[in-house]
Design a protein around this motif. Structure first.
Motif, PDB file in Angstrom:
ATOM      1  N   LYS A  72      17.406  19.197 -57.876  1.00  0.00           N
ATOM      2  CA  LYS A  72      16.105  19.212 -58.558  1.00  0.00           C
ATOM      3  C   LYS A  72      15.268  18.000 -58.159  1.00  0.00           C
ATOM      4  N   GLN A  73      15.881  16.815 -58.182  1.00  0.00           N
ATOM      5  CA  GLN A  73      15.170  15.578 -57.884  1.00  0.00           C
ATOM      6  C   GLN A  73      16.082  14.607 -57.181  1.00  0.00           C
ATOM      7  N   ILE A  74      15.503  13.833 -56.274  1.00  0.00           N
ATOM      8  CA  ILE A  74      16.174  12.648 -55.733  1.00  0.00           C
ATOM      9  C   ILE A  74      15.165  11.521 -55.848  1.00  0.00           C
ATOM     10  N   ILE A  75      15.510  10.532 -56.648  1.00  0.00           N
ATOM     11  CA  ILE A  75      14.607   9.408 -56.881  1.00  0.00           C
ATOM     12  C   ILE A  75      15.223   8.168 -56.235  1.00  0.00           C
ATOM     13  N   VAL A  76      14.459   7.532 -55.365  1.00  0.00           N
ATOM     14  CA  VAL A  76      14.913   6.296 -54.723  1.00  0.00           C
ATOM     15  C   VAL A  76      13.975   5.183 -55.166  1.00  0.00           C
ATOM     16  N   ASP A  77      14.472   4.345 -56.072  1.00  0.00           N
ATOM     17  CA  ASP A  77      13.689   3.220 -56.581  1.00  0.00           C
ATOM     18  C   ASP A  77      14.140   1.930 -55.909  1.00  0.00           C
ATOM     19  N   GLU A  78      13.252   0.951 -55.942  1.00  0.00           N
ATOM     20  CA  GLU A  78      13.570  -0.334 -55.340  1.00  0.00           C
ATOM     21  C   GLU A  78      14.392  -1.173 -56.304  1.00  0.00           C
ATOM     22  N   GLY A  79      15.478  -1.739 -55.795  1.00  0.00           N
ATOM     23  CA  GLY A  79      16.301  -2.645 -56.582  1.00  0.00           C
ATOM     24  C   GLY A  79      15.902  -4.078 -56.271  1.00  0.00           C
ATOM     25  N   PRO A  80      16.687  -5.036 -56.726  1.00  0.00           N
ATOM     26  CA  PRO A  80      16.386  -6.432 -56.416  1.00  0.00           C
ATOM     27  C   PRO A  80      16.529  -6.712 -54.919  1.00  0.00           C
ATOM     28  N   THR A  81      15.725  -7.638 -54.435  1.00  0.00           N
ATOM     29  CA  THR A  81      15.746  -8.001 -53.021  1.00  0.00           C
ATOM     30  C   THR A  81      16.513  -9.302 -52.845  1.00  0.00           C
ATOM     31  N   TRP A  82      17.450  -9.299 -51.887  1.00  0.00           N
ATOM     32  CA  TRP A  82      18.182 -10.514 -51.588  1.00  0.00           C
ATOM     33  C   TRP A  82      17.359 -11.331 -50.615  1.00  0.00           C
ATOM     34  N   LYS A  83      17.194 -12.630 -50.905  1.00  0.00           N
ATOM     35  CA  LYS A  83      16.464 -13.502 -50.000  1.00  0.00           C
ATOM     36  C   LYS A  83      17.463 -14.326 -49.200  1.00  0.00           C
ATOM     37  N   ARG A  84      17.332 -14.247 -47.883  1.00  0.00           N
ATOM     38  CA  ARG A  84      18.193 -15.000 -46.978  1.00  0.00           C
ATOM     39  C   ARG A  84      17.295 -15.751 -45.990  1.00  0.00           C
ATOM     40  N   PHE A  85      17.832 -16.773 -45.356  1.00  0.00           N
ATOM     41  CA  PHE A  85      17.053 -17.562 -44.419  1.00  0.00           C
ATOM     42  C   PHE A  85      17.754 -17.632 -43.081  1.00  0.00           C
ATOM     43  N   MET A  86      16.955 -17.574 -42.012  1.00  0.00           N
ATOM     44  CA  MET A  86      17.502 -17.654 -40.666  1.00  0.00           C
ATOM     45  C   MET A  86      16.876 -18.859 -39.955  1.00  0.00           C
ATOM     46  N   PRO A  87      17.711 -19.763 -39.431  1.00  0.00           N
ATOM     47  CA  PRO A  87      17.168 -20.930 -38.733  1.00  0.00           C
ATOM     48  C   PRO A  87      16.448 -20.515 -37.450  1.00  0.00           C
ATOM     49  N   ARG A  88      15.357 -21.192 -37.168  1.00  0.00           N
ATOM     50  CA  ARG A  88      14.582 -20.924 -35.964  1.00  0.00           C
ATOM     51  C   ARG A  88      14.404 -22.231 -35.186  1.00  0.00           C
ATOM     52  N   ALA A  89      13.647 -22.185 -34.130  1.00  0.00           N
ATOM     53  CA  ALA A  89      13.449 -23.346 -33.261  1.00  0.00           C
ATOM     54  C   ALA A  89      12.676 -24.466 -33.971  1.00  0.00           C
ATOM     55  N   MET A  90      12.900 -25.662 -33.544  1.00  0.00           N
ATOM     56  CA  MET A  90      12.194 -26.865 -34.001  1.00  0.00           C
ATOM     57  C   MET A  90      12.332 -27.083 -35.503  1.00  0.00           C
ATOM     58  N   GLY A  91      13.485 -26.780 -36.067  1.00  0.00           N
ATOM     59  CA  GLY A  91      13.764 -27.069 -37.464  1.00  0.00           C
ATOM     60  C   GLY A  91      13.079 -26.154 -38.455  1.00  0.00           C
ATOM     61  N   ARG A  92      12.501 -25.079 -37.988  1.00  0.00           N
ATOM     62  CA  ARG A  92      11.836 -24.148 -38.898  1.00  0.00           C
ATOM     63  C   ARG A  92      12.830 -23.124 -39.425  1.00  0.00           C
ATOM     64  N   VAL A  93      12.329 -22.295 -40.345  1.00  0.00           N
ATOM     65  CA  VAL A  93      13.197 -21.280 -40.931  1.00  0.00           C
ATOM     66  C   VAL A  93      12.368 -20.023 -41.191  1.00  0.00           C
ATOM     67  N   ASN A  94      12.964 -18.862 -41.016  1.00  0.00           N
ATOM     68  CA  ASN A  94      12.318 -17.593 -41.344  1.00  0.00           C
ATOM     69  C   ASN A  94      13.033 -16.955 -42.523  1.00  0.00           C
ATOM     70  N   ARG A  95      12.269 -16.325 -43.399  1.00  0.00           N
ATOM     71  CA  ARG A  95      12.834 -15.650 -44.568  1.00  0.00           C
ATOM     72  C   ARG A  95      13.221 -14.220 -44.189  1.00  0.00           C
ATOM     73  N   ILE A  96      14.413 -13.813 -44.557  1.00  0.00           N
ATOM     74  CA  ILE A  96      14.889 -12.452 -44.342  1.00  0.00           C
ATOM     75  C   ILE A  96      15.009 -11.790 -45.703  1.00  0.00           C
ATOM     76  N   LEU A  97      14.390 -10.623 -45.879  1.00  0.00           N
ATOM     77  CA  LEU A  97      14.466  -9.880 -47.133  1.00  0.00           C
ATOM     78  C   LEU A  97      15.427  -8.714 -46.967  1.00  0.00           C
ATOM     79  N   LYS A  98      16.518  -8.743 -47.703  1.00  0.00           N
ATOM     80  CA  LYS A  98      17.493  -7.656 -47.660  1.00  0.00           C
ATOM     81  C   LYS A  98      17.275  -6.807 -48.906  1.00  0.00           C
ATOM     82  N   ARG A  99      16.705  -5.646 -48.709  1.00  0.00           N
ATOM     83  CA  ARG A  99      16.282  -4.809 -49.828  1.00  0.00           C
ATOM     84  C   ARG A  99      17.424  -3.928 -50.321  1.00  0.00           C
TER      85      ARG A  99
END
Length: 113
Positions: A72-99
């Motif tokens: 009858k129905q399939i409902i896909v709702d968003e749950g909490p998002t995990w926040k992770r960080f990935m190191p990048r060049a020159m001491g910077r960091v990028n945020r990774i969102l794992k949904r």
């Protein structure tokens, strides 16, 4: 008579899961299971497990013909998002969102299409 099953905090993005869910909505359960079995996506395996659980819940109700169940129905709702960080060049960091997703499947008795 309808039965439902819910899987919460599944590690798949809701947008990706909705693509697969759209393919089986409104179909008889047997046909939906066959489509999910041969769909080469991670979401297909997750949805198949939730669909099996909904069918098992319908069996427990009693007086329900499992062969005549329809999705009858399939409902896909968003749950909490995990926040992770990935190191990048020159001491910077990028945020990774794992949904994550909350997936609900509702089956009911109905005539097969």
């Amino acid at each position: 008579m309808e039965a439902r099953a819910t899987a919460k905090y599944m590690r798949i993005a809701p947008r990706k899961a909705r693509l697969v869910a759209k393919n089986v909505k409104g179909l008889p359960v047997e046909e939906a299971v066959n489509i999910l079995k041969f769909t080469p996506k991670k979401a297909a395996k997750v949805l198949n497990k939730v669909l099996d659980s909904a069918v098992a819940n319908a069996e427990q109700l009693g007086g329900v013909d499992v062969d005549s169940l329809v999705v009858k129905q399939i409902i896909v709702d968003e749950g909490p998002t995990w926040k992770r960080f990935m190191p990048r060049a020159m001491g910077r960091v990028n945020r990774i969102l794992k949904r994550t997703s909350h997936i609900t499947v509702v089956v009911e008795e109905g005539e097969e299409a």
